[in-house]
Scaffold this motif. Sequence first.
Motif, PDB file in Angstrom:
ATOM      1  N   ALA A   1       1.014  -1.244   0.037  1.00 56.52           N
ATOM      2  CA  ALA A   1      -0.017   0.011  -0.113  1.00 56.52           C
ATOM      3  C   ALA A   1       0.843   1.166  -0.014  1.00 56.52           C
ATOM      4  CB  ALA A   1      -0.975   0.014   1.115  1.00 56.52           C
ATOM      5  N   GLU A   2       1.952   1.252   0.646  1.00 52.66           N
ATOM      6  CA  GLU A   2       2.919   2.529   1.026  1.00 52.66           C
ATOM      7  C   GLU A   2       3.612   2.443  -0.649  1.00 52.66           C
ATOM      8  OE1 GLU A   2       6.900   2.944   2.991  1.00 52.66           O
ATOM      9  OE2 GLU A   2       5.280   2.976   4.311  1.00 52.66           O
TER      10      GLU A   2
ATOM     11  N   ALA B   1       0.999   4.088  -3.002  1.00 51.74           N
ATOM     12  CA  ALA B   1       0.656   5.440  -2.771  1.00 51.74           C
ATOM     13  C   ALA B   1       1.596   6.180  -3.247  1.00 51.74           C
ATOM     14  CB  ALA B   1       0.613   5.564  -1.029  1.00 51.74           C
TER      15      ALA B   1
ATOM     16  N   LEU C   1      -4.861  -2.201  -2.126  1.00 44.59           N
ATOM     17  CA  LEU C   1      -5.880  -1.516  -2.985  1.00 44.59           C
ATOM     18  C   LEU C   1      -6.991  -1.213  -1.947  1.00 44.59           C
ATOM     19  CD1 LEU C   1      -5.914  -3.216  -6.307  1.00 44.59           C
ATOM     20  CD2 LEU C   1      -4.996  -0.716  -5.756  1.00 44.59           C
TER      21      LEU C   1
ATOM     22  N   LEU D   1      -5.789   1.536   0.423  1.00 41.97           N
ATOM     23  CA  LEU D   1      -5.824   2.821  -0.474  1.00 41.97           C
ATOM     24  C   LEU D   1      -7.239   3.309  -0.603  1.00 41.97           C
ATOM     25  CD1 LEU D   1      -2.950   2.075  -3.089  1.00 41.97           C
ATOM     26  CD2 LEU D   1      -2.851   3.226  -0.871  1.00 41.97           C
TER      27      LEU D   1
ATOM     28  N   ASP E   1      -8.259   5.244   1.913  1.00 40.71           N
ATOM     29  CA  ASP E   1      -7.603   6.442   2.167  1.00 40.71           C
ATOM     30  C   ASP E   1      -8.043   7.587   1.360  1.00 40.71           C
ATOM     31  OD1 ASP E   1      -6.178   5.337   4.515  1.00 40.71           O
ATOM     32  OD2 ASP E   1      -4.295   5.208   3.160  1.00 40.71           O
TER      33      ASP E   1
ATOM     34  N   LEU F   1      -7.505   7.413  -2.005  1.00 33.58           N
ATOM     35  CA  LEU F   1      -6.781   7.409  -3.226  1.00 33.58           C
ATOM     36  C   LEU F   1      -7.010   6.350  -4.336  1.00 33.58           C
ATOM     37  CD1 LEU F   1      -3.147   7.309  -1.247  1.00 33.58           C
ATOM     38  CD2 LEU F   1      -4.585   9.321  -1.980  1.00 33.58           C
ATOM     39  N   VAL F   2      -7.950   5.309  -4.139  1.00 29.59           N
ATOM     40  CA  VAL F   2      -8.379   4.539  -5.232  1.00 29.59           C
ATOM     41  C   VAL F   2      -9.709   4.243  -5.246  1.00 29.59           C
ATOM     42  CG1 VAL F   2      -8.131   1.885  -5.726  1.00 29.59           C
ATOM     43  CG2 VAL F   2      -6.079   3.348  -5.373  1.00 29.59           C
TER      44      VAL F   2
ATOM     45  N   ARG G   1      -4.004  13.347   2.403  1.00 28.24           N
ATOM     46  CA  ARG G   1      -3.546  12.238   1.453  1.00 28.24           C
ATOM     47  C   ARG G   1      -4.436  12.404   0.180  1.00 28.24           C
ATOM     48  NH1 ARG G   1      -4.607   8.757   6.166  1.00 28.24           N
ATOM     49  NH2 ARG G   1      -2.584   8.040   7.006  1.00 28.24           N
TER      50      ARG G   1
END
Length: 223
Positions: free
Chosen positions: A14-15, A18, A52, A55, A58, A60-61, A157
């Motif tokens: 995940a890091e 990102a 995923l 993310l 968060d 982001l996805v 983020r």
Amino acid sequence: MSIIKRRVLYEEVAEILARMIYESRLEPGQWIDEMKLCDELGISRTPLREALKVLASDGLVELVPRKGSYVKSISPEELDELFPIMALLEGYCTQLVAERATGSELRRLRHLHDCLEESAANGDLASYYEENIVFHDELKAVSGNEWLQRITLDLSRVIRLARQQQLKLQGRLLHSLEEHRNIITAIEAGDAAGANQAMQVHLINQYEALKAAILEDSEDEVD
């Protein structure tokens, strides 16, 4: 006995993902090719799919049933909603820093600001952007308010998906640097109200510059 917390594989994945998103190696709106990423990272699909999901939580996805995963694309309407909230929260965060920061914390913040000065002097946008993130994250940490830090980190983020574009606007780098000077000056003077106001001005100016950069990009596409 101390307990060592070992990171599981999907957290590391995940890091990495990102970072790929923030560095535009995975671009907004892009479909995520899971097989290709598995080959590239040398992993199976299970840790990738778990990453995923992280993310997605968060912001982001986007996970689309029967279609797969896509990198989140921030709309102008979402920016309209996010930035004023972020300005208020980071303003209060900076106010707390001006009220509470110790001598060593102030020296750390001054050092981070000096790094911004150096990158701006060299015209190094990439370094300036990364150091800017570190500076803002340090402010959140120094504020001493765990809940405020958690909320602002979650929002930042998402905003980072679009934030870097505003530095490409003509003259924005120098304006951003001047705004940072106002922030650090107010913090070092212990001017809590001034620090709050300087940060809010900085975030709103970022927002206006970002909208202008997006408009400029859309006009270039039409041309």
